[in-house]
Design a protein around this motif. Structure first.
Motif, PDB file in Angstrom:
ATOM      1  N   GLN A 143       0.858  -1.182   0.000  1.00 32.67           N
ATOM      2  CA  GLN A 143       0.000   0.000   0.000  1.00 32.67           C
ATOM      3  C   GLN A 143       0.894   1.233   0.000  1.00 32.67           C
ATOM      4  N   LEU A 144       0.610   2.160  -0.902  1.00 36.81           N
ATOM      5  CA  LEU A 144       1.431   3.357  -1.057  1.00 36.81           C
ATOM      6  C   LEU A 144       0.569   4.598  -0.862  1.00 36.81           C
ATOM      7  N   VAL A 145       1.043   5.507  -0.016  1.00 35.64           N
ATOM      8  CA  VAL A 145       0.305   6.732   0.261  1.00 35.64           C
ATOM      9  C   VAL A 145       1.240   7.923   0.088  1.00 35.64           C
ATOM     10  N   GLU A 146       0.891   8.792  -0.861  1.00 35.93           N
ATOM     11  CA  GLU A 146       1.708   9.973  -1.128  1.00 35.93           C
ATOM     12  C   GLU A 146       1.237  11.156  -0.294  1.00 35.93           C
ATOM     13  N   SER A 147       2.164  12.059  -0.047  1.00 34.67           N
ATOM     14  CA  SER A 147       1.845  13.312   0.633  1.00 34.67           C
ATOM     15  C   SER A 147       2.864  14.355   0.214  1.00 34.67           C
ATOM     16  N   GLY A 148       2.560  15.610   0.550  1.00 42.11           N
ATOM     17  CA  GLY A 148       3.520  16.670   0.297  1.00 42.11           C
ATOM     18  C   GLY A 148       3.213  17.563  -0.883  1.00 42.11           C
ATOM     19  N   GLY A 149       2.167  17.231  -1.634  1.00 43.07           N
ATOM     20  CA  GLY A 149       1.811  18.083  -2.763  1.00 43.07           C
ATOM     21  C   GLY A 149       1.211  19.398  -2.304  1.00 43.07           C
ATOM     22  N   GLY A 150       0.979  20.281  -3.271  1.00 40.23           N
ATOM     23  CA  GLY A 150       0.377  21.564  -2.937  1.00 40.23           C
ATOM     24  C   GLY A 150       0.564  22.570  -4.034  1.00 40.23           C
ATOM     25  N   LEU A 151       0.289  23.830  -3.690  1.00 42.34           N
ATOM     26  CA  LEU A 151       0.420  24.938  -4.616  1.00 42.34           C
ATOM     27  C   LEU A 151       1.703  25.692  -4.302  1.00 42.34           C
ATOM     28  N   VAL A 152       2.496  25.946  -5.324  1.00 45.51           N
ATOM     29  CA  VAL A 152       3.766  26.635  -5.130  1.00 45.51           C
ATOM     30  C   VAL A 152       4.014  27.546  -6.325  1.00 45.51           C
ATOM     31  N   ALA A 156       5.113   3.421   2.438  1.00 42.90           N
ATOM     32  CA  ALA A 156       4.743   2.075   2.004  1.00 42.90           C
ATOM     33  C   ALA A 156       4.430   1.190   3.198  1.00 42.90           C
ATOM     34  N   SER A 157       3.436   0.358   3.045  1.00 37.77           N
ATOM     35  CA  SER A 157       3.111  -0.627   4.081  1.00 37.77           C
ATOM     36  C   SER A 157       2.641  -1.896   3.394  1.00 37.77           C
ATOM     37  N   GLY A 158       2.679  -2.996   4.143  1.00 36.77           N
ATOM     38  CA  GLY A 158       2.239  -4.253   3.576  1.00 36.77           C
ATOM     39  C   GLY A 158       3.428  -5.122   3.195  1.00 36.77           C
ATOM     40  N   ARG A 159       3.432  -5.546   1.976  1.00 39.73           N
ATOM     41  CA  ARG A 159       4.481  -6.439   1.485  1.00 39.73           C
ATOM     42  C   ARG A 159       5.844  -5.799   1.575  1.00 39.73           C
ATOM     43  N   THR A 160       6.886  -6.610   1.557  1.00 35.18           N
ATOM     44  CA  THR A 160       8.255  -6.127   1.653  1.00 35.18           C
ATOM     45  C   THR A 160       8.516  -5.025   0.633  1.00 35.18           C
ATOM     46  N   PHE A 161       9.107  -3.985   1.100  1.00 32.54           N
ATOM     47  CA  PHE A 161       9.354  -2.792   0.305  1.00 32.54           C
ATOM     48  C   PHE A 161      10.804  -2.705  -0.129  1.00 32.54           C
TER      49      PHE A 161
END
Length: 124
Positions: free
Chosen positions: A3-12, A24-29
């Protein structure tokens, strides 16, 4: 499956910087190559950057070379994309992806796990 979760985007503003994270979580990364792709409305998905399983090798699209930097922390299970000197044409949804193997690749078909994406908007 990872499972992949992105963050950090925005307006610049143009010339500014952002740092994207992909947790990342779940299976070996740590035994898989990871990549970042982006897609803007009405455009094709395009490769941005990739990193080998160990972090020792990286690859970048020509459009972002010298401005973006990909890295990973295999203890925290996070992949980062540092984006500097952003341009309006960098505006897109950025998604991280986990490759099927340890091999670093620009081919999206070689990636089996995808995050939902984070929006990056660069104003002129």
């Amino acid at each position: 499956q990872v499972q992949l979760v992105e963050s950090g985007g925005g307006l610049v503003q143009a010339g500014g910087s952002l740092r994207l994270s992909c947790a990342a979580s779940g299976r070996t990364f740590s035994d898989r190559a990871m990549g970042w792709f982006r897609q803007d409305l009405g455009k094709e998905r395009e490769f941005v950057a990739a990193i080998s399983w160990s972090g020792g090798r990286t690859n970048y699209a020509d459009l972002v070379k010298g401005r973006f930097s990909i890295s990973r922390d295999n203890v925290l299970n996070v992949v980062y994309l540092q984006m500097n000197n952003l341009k309006p044409e960098d505006t897109a949804v950025y998604r991280c992806a986990g490759a099927r193997t340890h091999l670093m690749t620009t081919d999206p078909l070689a990636y089996s796990d995808w995050g939902q994406g984070t929006q990056v908007t660069v104003s002129s």
